[in-house]
Write a protein that holds these residues in place. Structure first.
Motif, PDB file in Angstrom:
ATOM      1  N   TYR A   1       0.942  -1.228  -0.122  1.00 62.64           N
ATOM      2  CA  TYR A   1       0.020  -0.241   0.051  1.00 62.64           C
ATOM      3  C   TYR A   1       1.035   1.217  -0.034  1.00 62.64           C
ATOM      4  O   TYR A   1       0.581   2.156  -0.747  1.00 62.64           O
ATOM      5  N   LEU A   2       1.797   1.391   1.057  1.00 66.06           N
ATOM      6  CA  LEU A   2       2.699   2.375   1.048  1.00 66.06           C
ATOM      7  C   LEU A   2       3.387   2.686  -0.283  1.00 66.06           C
ATOM      8  O   LEU A   2       3.556   3.829  -0.740  1.00 66.06           O
ATOM      9  N   GLN A   3       3.775   1.664  -0.938  1.00 71.88           N
ATOM     10  CA  GLN A   3       4.493   1.734  -2.343  1.00 71.88           C
ATOM     11  C   GLN A   3       3.672   2.146  -3.435  1.00 71.88           C
ATOM     12  O   GLN A   3       4.155   3.269  -3.982  1.00 71.88           O
ATOM     13  N   ASN A   4       2.433   2.014  -3.367  1.00 67.56           N
ATOM     14  CA  ASN A   4       1.752   2.414  -4.277  1.00 67.56           C
ATOM     15  C   ASN A   4       1.274   3.741  -4.313  1.00 67.56           C
ATOM     16  O   ASN A   4       1.110   4.663  -5.014  1.00 67.56           O
ATOM     17  N   TYR A   5       0.754   4.076  -2.817  1.00 69.75           N
ATOM     18  CA  TYR A   5       0.303   5.424  -2.460  1.00 69.75           C
ATOM     19  C   TYR A   5       1.335   6.526  -2.790  1.00 69.75           C
ATOM     20  O   TYR A   5       1.143   7.329  -3.545  1.00 69.75           O
ATOM     21  N   LEU A   6       2.553   6.197  -2.085  1.00 71.54           N
ATOM     22  CA  LEU A   6       3.467   7.053  -2.290  1.00 71.54           C
ATOM     23  C   LEU A   6       4.340   7.313  -3.720  1.00 71.54           C
ATOM     24  O   LEU A   6       4.398   8.464  -4.095  1.00 71.54           O
TER      25      LEU A   6
ATOM     26  N   ILE B   1       2.264   6.701  -6.466  1.00 72.53           N
ATOM     27  CA  ILE B   1       1.312   7.454  -7.285  1.00 72.53           C
ATOM     28  C   ILE B   1       1.234   8.913  -7.215  1.00 72.53           C
ATOM     29  O   ILE B   1       1.155   9.907  -8.088  1.00 72.53           O
ATOM     30  N   ASN B   2       1.695   9.342  -5.815  1.00 69.07           N
ATOM     31  CA  ASN B   2       1.493  10.722  -5.616  1.00 69.07           C
ATOM     32  C   ASN B   2       2.932  11.415  -5.578  1.00 69.07           C
ATOM     33  O   ASN B   2       3.005  12.714  -5.270  1.00 69.07           O
ATOM     34  N   ASN B   3       3.670  10.510  -6.116  1.00 64.24           N
ATOM     35  CA  ASN B   3       5.231  11.256  -6.328  1.00 64.24           C
ATOM     36  C   ASN B   3       5.869  11.946  -5.027  1.00 64.24           C
ATOM     37  O   ASN B   3       6.525  12.830  -5.252  1.00 64.24           O
ATOM     38  N   GLU B   4       5.257  11.399  -4.061  1.00 61.24           N
ATOM     39  CA  GLU B   4       5.840  12.098  -2.687  1.00 61.24           C
ATOM     40  C   GLU B   4       7.381  11.606  -2.315  1.00 61.24           C
ATOM     41  O   GLU B   4       8.184  12.278  -1.670  1.00 61.24           O
ATOM     42  N   LEU B   5       7.742  10.525  -2.666  1.00 55.81           N
ATOM     43  CA  LEU B   5       9.101   9.806  -2.161  1.00 55.81           C
ATOM     44  C   LEU B   5       9.628   9.277  -3.268  1.00 55.81           C
ATOM     45  O   LEU B   5       9.113   8.480  -4.308  1.00 55.81           O
ATOM     46  N   SER B   6      11.044   9.224  -3.440  1.00 56.75           N
ATOM     47  CA  SER B   6      11.726   8.422  -4.382  1.00 56.75           C
ATOM     48  C   SER B   6      11.448   6.548  -4.010  1.00 56.75           C
ATOM     49  O   SER B   6      10.823   6.337  -2.972  1.00 56.75           O
ATOM     50  N   LEU B   7      12.024   5.756  -4.857  1.00 56.16           N
ATOM     51  CA  LEU B   7      12.010   4.571  -4.366  1.00 56.16           C
ATOM     52  C   LEU B   7      12.617   4.005  -3.509  1.00 56.16           C
ATOM     53  O   LEU B   7      12.185   3.316  -2.407  1.00 56.16           O
ATOM     54  N   GLU B   8      13.928   4.558  -3.034  1.00 56.34           N
ATOM     55  CA  GLU B   8      14.638   4.174  -1.964  1.00 56.34           C
ATOM     56  C   GLU B   8      14.029   4.799  -0.718  1.00 56.34           C
ATOM     57  O   GLU B   8      13.906   4.095   0.205  1.00 56.34           O
ATOM     58  N   GLU B   9      13.154   5.832  -0.755  1.00 58.18           N
ATOM     59  CA  GLU B   9      12.704   6.559   0.175  1.00 58.18           C
ATOM     60  C   GLU B   9      11.451   5.699   0.676  1.00 58.18           C
ATOM     61  O   GLU B   9      10.952   5.445   1.850  1.00 58.18           O
ATOM     62  N   VAL B  10      10.544   5.157  -0.477  1.00 47.97           N
ATOM     63  CA  VAL B  10       9.648   4.346  -0.083  1.00 47.97           C
ATOM     64  C   VAL B  10       9.915   3.143   0.598  1.00 47.97           C
ATOM     65  O   VAL B  10       9.102   2.754   1.444  1.00 47.97           O
ATOM     66  N   GLU B  11      11.014   2.504   0.190  1.00 49.54           N
ATOM     67  CA  GLU B  11      11.411   1.252   0.981  1.00 49.54           C
ATOM     68  C   GLU B  11      11.653   1.488   2.472  1.00 49.54           C
ATOM     69  O   GLU B  11      11.231   0.690   3.088  1.00 49.54           O
ATOM     70  N   GLU B  12      12.453   2.705   2.544  1.00 49.05           N
ATOM     71  CA  GLU B  12      12.670   2.970   3.999  1.00 49.05           C
ATOM     72  C   GLU B  12      11.146   3.286   4.862  1.00 49.05           C
ATOM     73  O   GLU B  12      11.348   2.732   6.056  1.00 49.05           O
ATOM     74  N   VAL B  13      10.529   3.991   4.185  1.00 44.79           N
ATOM     75  CA  VAL B  13       9.140   4.089   4.853  1.00 44.79           C
ATOM     76  C   VAL B  13       8.216   2.879   5.258  1.00 44.79           C
ATOM     77  O   VAL B  13       7.654   2.728   6.420  1.00 44.79           O
ATOM     78  N   SER B  14       8.313   1.964   4.094  1.00 41.50           N
ATOM     79  CA  SER B  14       7.797   0.786   4.563  1.00 41.50           C
ATOM     80  C   SER B  14       8.400  -0.107   5.454  1.00 41.50           C
ATOM     81  O   SER B  14       7.623  -0.635   6.195  1.00 41.50           O
ATOM     82  N   GLY B  15       9.722  -0.035   5.750  1.00 39.84           N
ATOM     83  CA  GLY B  15      10.561  -0.864   6.821  1.00 39.84           C
ATOM     84  C   GLY B  15      10.050  -0.187   8.019  1.00 39.84           C
ATOM     85  O   GLY B  15       9.918  -0.988   8.832  1.00 39.84           O
TER      86      GLY B  15
END
Length: 239
Positions: A201-206, A208-222
């Motif tokens: 969910y966090l990967q899809n949400y973030l 789509i909204n271009n709020e974070l880079s892929l690396e940052e999405v991984e960190e937030v998901s973790g």
């Protein structure tokens, strides 16, 4: 503050057998360690461990023979069986994640199905996983959870209120080792599916909204996944 809501994530498990082995109980009763059994039978320690945990789909006849000979038991003592198929399904609803205060909340719905020659009986129960400080005093007649901060476990105590006497009859008919095996499988599925749900969910949400880079999405998901402790489920046997 970042909050998310995720609806209706399903994980369905179809258990393929109600046959299990009783090795763990047999060893405990005789105060025999797995290491000793392996050394004195020549069976590898990893093989015996897998058998004792009912993690293996196939046990060679030679291995069964060696164990039975060593413990002086019959295959009837080694295996347990019940003519009842049991399936445990769970559904995760309404995920809410707050990364600012490292908290999350979601609902777990459980469906138990018992099938015999006479037909199928189903039983349901639900539980809300939330920050403990937000919870009222547990109702001991309902499902609830506790968090053990020493072992870092979230312990689910599931109670079936609807037709509880019939559910208890099934509990008593099914051997303890099979219940233990099924609940271990359920715990593993819960840990996997909840972590995956948060990450997806966090990967899809973030993204789509271009709020974070892929690396940052991984960190937030973790960070979100780390809010979850290992689930350990128990179902008290009714009177």
């Amino acid at each position: 503050m970042f909050k998310t809501t995720y609806l209706c994530y399903n994980k369905i498990k179809k258990d393929d057998t109600m046959i299990a082995n009783n090795l763990a109980t047999l060893l405990t009763e005789r105060k025999i360690k797995i290491t000793r059994l392996a050394k004195e039978t020549g069976i590898s320690r990893s093989t015996i461990t897998s058998i004792a945990q009912n993690d293996t789909k196939m046990i060679q006849l030679e291995v069964i023979n060696q164990i039975c000979m060593y413990l002086e038991i019959t295959p009837e003592d080694f295996f347990v069986f019940t003519p009842i198929d049991m399936n445990i399904n769970h559904k995760i609803n309404n995920l809410k994640v707050d990364l600012d205060d490292s908290s999350l909340k979601f609902e777990l719905d459980f469906l138990f199905e018992f099938t015999t020659k006479a037909g199928t009986d189903t039983f349901e129960t639900s539980i809300t996983i939330d920050d403990p400080k937000n919870r009222k005093k547990e109702n001991m007649s309902s499902s609830f959870f506790t968090i053990d901060y020493d072992s870092l476990e979230t312990r689910l105590i599931l109670r079936i209120e609807d037709r509880s006497e019939l559910f208890t009859e099934y509990q008593k008919k099914i051997p303890t080792v099979i219940w233990w095996n099924r609940l271990n499988m359920l715990d593993s599925e819960l840990n996997t599916s909840i972590s995956k749900m948060i990450k997806d969910y966090l990967q899809n949400y973030l993204s789509i909204n271009n709020e974070l880079s892929l690396e940052e999405v991984e960190e937030v998901s973790g960070r979100a996944s780390s809010m979850i402790y290992n689930f350990k489920t128990s179902i008290p046997i009714g009177k």
